[in-house]
Design an enzyme around this catalytic site. Structure first.
Site, mmCIF file in Angstrom:
data_model
loop_
_atom_site.group_PDB
_atom_site.id
_atom_site.type_symbol
_atom_site.label_atom_id
_atom_site.label_comp_id
_atom_site.label_asym_id
_atom_site.label_seq_id
_atom_site.Cartn_x
_atom_site.Cartn_y
_atom_site.Cartn_z
ATOM 1 N N ARG A 273 21.292 6.476 -6.381
ATOM 2 C CA ARG A 273 20.378 7.502 -5.905
ATOM 3 C C ARG A 273 19.221 6.887 -5.116
ATOM 4 N NH1 ARG A 273 15.797 10.012 -9.760
ATOM 5 N NH2 ARG A 273 15.118 11.596 -8.307
ATOM 6 N N GLU B 146 3.200 6.939 -19.523
ATOM 7 C CA GLU B 146 4.077 7.511 -18.478
ATOM 8 C C GLU B 146 4.475 6.399 -17.505
ATOM 9 O OE1 GLU B 146 2.846 11.348 -16.891
ATOM 10 O OE2 GLU B 146 3.315 10.659 -14.864
ATOM 11 N N ASP C 109 2.271 20.202 -22.486
ATOM 12 C CA ASP C 109 1.868 20.751 -23.785
ATOM 13 C C ASP C 109 2.567 20.031 -24.937
ATOM 14 O OD1 ASP C 109 0.187 22.533 -22.575
ATOM 15 O OD2 ASP C 109 1.508 24.264 -22.770
ATOM 16 N N ILE D 262 9.314 4.632 -11.609
ATOM 17 C CA ILE D 262 9.906 3.477 -10.929
ATOM 18 C C ILE D 262 9.254 3.288 -9.561
ATOM 19 C CG2 ILE D 262 12.073 2.646 -9.915
ATOM 20 C CD1 ILE D 262 13.455 4.299 -12.238
ATOM 21 N N SER D 263 9.096 4.392 -8.847
ATOM 22 C CA SER D 263 8.491 4.325 -7.510
ATOM 23 C C SER D 263 6.983 4.572 -7.622
ATOM 24 C CB SER D 263 9.123 5.392 -6.607
ATOM 25 O OG SER D 263 8.843 6.696 -7.110
ATOM 26 N N TYR E 295 14.353 3.656 -5.480
ATOM 27 C CA TYR E 295 14.615 3.296 -6.879
ATOM 28 C C TYR E 295 15.405 2.003 -7.052
ATOM 29 C CZ TYR E 295 13.203 8.159 -7.167
ATOM 30 O OH TYR E 295 12.511 9.326 -7.034
ATOM 31 N N HIS F 279 5.823 16.641 -11.978
ATOM 32 C CA HIS F 279 5.035 17.372 -10.983
ATOM 33 C C HIS F 279 5.056 18.881 -11.202
ATOM 34 C CE1 HIS F 279 5.558 13.437 -9.231
ATOM 35 N NE2 HIS F 279 6.860 13.620 -9.157
ATOM 36 N N ARG G 118 4.447 14.822 -4.825
ATOM 37 C CA ARG G 118 4.638 13.838 -5.901
ATOM 38 C C ARG G 118 3.341 13.172 -6.309
ATOM 39 N NH1 ARG G 118 10.258 13.187 -6.223
ATOM 40 N NH2 ARG G 118 11.171 13.548 -4.194
ATOM 41 N N ASN H 88 9.422 8.689 -18.649
ATOM 42 C CA ASN H 88 9.512 8.920 -17.210
ATOM 43 C C ASN H 88 9.993 10.359 -17.060
ATOM 44 O OD1 ASN H 88 10.038 9.142 -14.529
ATOM 45 N ND2 ASN H 88 11.146 7.197 -14.336
HETATM 46 C C1 DQA Z 1 10.218 9.222 -10.512
HETATM 47 C C2 DQA Z 1 9.351 9.826 -9.410
HETATM 48 C C3 DQA Z 1 9.531 11.340 -9.353
HETATM 49 O O1 DQA Z 1 8.717 11.896 -8.320
HETATM 50 C C4 DQA Z 1 10.980 11.692 -9.076
HETATM 51 O O2 DQA Z 1 11.146 13.102 -9.122
HETATM 52 C C5 DQA Z 1 11.926 11.006 -9.970
HETATM 53 C C6 DQA Z 1 11.675 9.619 -10.365
HETATM 54 C C7 DQA Z 1 10.152 7.677 -10.521
HETATM 55 O O3 DQA Z 1 10.550 7.100 -11.525
HETATM 56 O O4 DQA Z 1 9.744 7.071 -9.527
HETATM 57 O O5 DQA Z 1 12.972 11.557 -10.318
HETATM 58 O O6 DQA Z 1 9.741 9.671 -11.769
#
Ligand code: DQA
Length: 147
Positions: A18, A98, A87, A101-102, A23, A80, A111, A74
């Site tokens: 993906r 939290e 909650d 990866i990006s 990623y 978002h 985002r 994650n």
């Molecule tokens: C993510 C970033 C999010 O914006 C995205 O929807 C993901 C992966 C990340 O790990 O970078 O699915 O959480």
């Protein structure tokens, strides 16, 4: 041994195939395996979980208060959008980290806002799979406060 939960949200099961530009090549299986090793070195047990369903993620987060010493999450795209996840996270008093990866702050406007991060101790993003390892180190400090 303290047990932590590592939760992964929607589409993270597709890692490796993906959007590699964001990623990389890593798969979720590989992330699980490096997390297992890191936890073992840091005197922690872990459960690694992924779901594409918001309700399942909520129920897993609900289990943290009684069954785990902390949570690394994650939330993927639900980061978002999901006040429900926010909650659920707020409902546990255990340490929460939290991970992304990006670098979500270097991507599309939608985002750049994390709803879920309002409830966590801290956020690690932009370091690829290493972000999970950094989160485990940070979790160790939160759980074993004297080390
Ligand atoms: C993510 C970033 C999010 O914006 C995205 O929807 C993901 C992966 C990340 O790990 O970078 O699915 O959480």
């Amino acid at each position: 041994m303290k047990k932590i939960l590592i939760i992964n949200g929607p589409n993270l099961n597709l890692l490796g195939n993906r959007e590699k530009n964001f990623y990389g090549d890593t798969s979720l299986e590989r992330i699980k395996s490096i997390c297992e090793k890191k936890c073992a070195k840091n005197k922690m047990e872990m459960e690694f979980y992924q779901s594409n369903h918001e309700g399942e993620l909520l129920e897993k987060i609900h289990s943290v208060q009684n069954d785990y010493e902390g949570i690394i999450i994650n939330p993927a795209a639900y980061t978002h959008t999901s006040i429900a996840l926010l909650d659920a996270l707020r409902a546990t008093t255990k340490p929460k980290i939290e991970v992304h990866i990006s670098n979500i702050y270097a991507r599309e406007d939608y985002r750049r806002k994390s709803i879920t991060s309002e409830s966590v101790n801290g956020v690690i993003c932009g370091f690829g799979e290493n972000g999970y390892l950094l989160a485990i180190e940070a979790m160790k400090k939160l759980i074993y406060k004297d080390q």
